[in-house]
Design a protein around this motif. Structure first.
Motif, PDB file in Angstrom:
ATOM      1  N   CYS A  48      -0.921  -3.217 -23.928  1.00  0.00           N
ATOM      2  CA  CYS A  48      -0.166  -2.084 -24.725  1.00  0.00           C
ATOM      3  C   CYS A  48      -0.208  -2.188 -26.240  1.00  0.00           C
ATOM      4  CB  CYS A  48       1.141  -2.139 -24.206  1.00  0.00           C
ATOM      5  SG  CYS A  48       1.338  -1.754 -22.724  1.00  0.00           S
ATOM      6  N   CYS A  53       0.457   1.591 -26.576  1.00  0.00           N
ATOM      7  CA  CYS A  53       0.900   2.785 -25.427  1.00  0.00           C
ATOM      8  C   CYS A  53       2.008   1.920 -24.834  1.00  0.00           C
ATOM      9  CB  CYS A  53      -0.499   3.023 -24.615  1.00  0.00           C
ATOM     10  SG  CYS A  53      -0.894   1.770 -23.718  1.00  0.00           S
ATOM     11  N   GLN A  54       2.568   2.548 -23.782  1.00  0.00           N
ATOM     12  CA  GLN A  54       3.615   2.060 -23.011  1.00  0.00           C
ATOM     13  C   GLN A  54       2.932   1.638 -21.662  1.00  0.00           C
ATOM     14  OE1 GLN A  54       7.121   1.631 -23.744  1.00  0.00           O
ATOM     15  NE2 GLN A  54       6.300   2.138 -25.755  1.00  0.00           N
TER      16      GLN A  54
END
Length: 64
Positions: A48, A53-54
């Motif tokens: 991540c 990003c998640q």
């Protein structure tokens, strides 16, 4: 795993991704192909961080 989508968005190769995360390209392939039985939280965190990003951007649940 939706690693391919995130790599494509960032125009990042599997080799570069593997190096930056700290895993082998072979392990990236195992993750991408859905053959992994588990993912360490530290690895997920690194993925991540590298992809900005998640976890939900990488993981998708699909009923068998």
């Amino acid at each position: 795993m939706r690693i391919d989508v995130q790599l494509a968005k960032r125009k990042m190769s599997v080799g570069e991704f593997a190096e930056r995360v700290g895993i082998t390209p072979a392990n990236v392939a195992v993750l991408k192909n859905g053959r992994a039985k588990a993912v360490r939280f530290s690895t997920l965190e690194a993925m991540c961080r590298v992809l900005e990003c998640q976890p939900g951007d990488l993981l998708e649940w699909v009923e068998d």
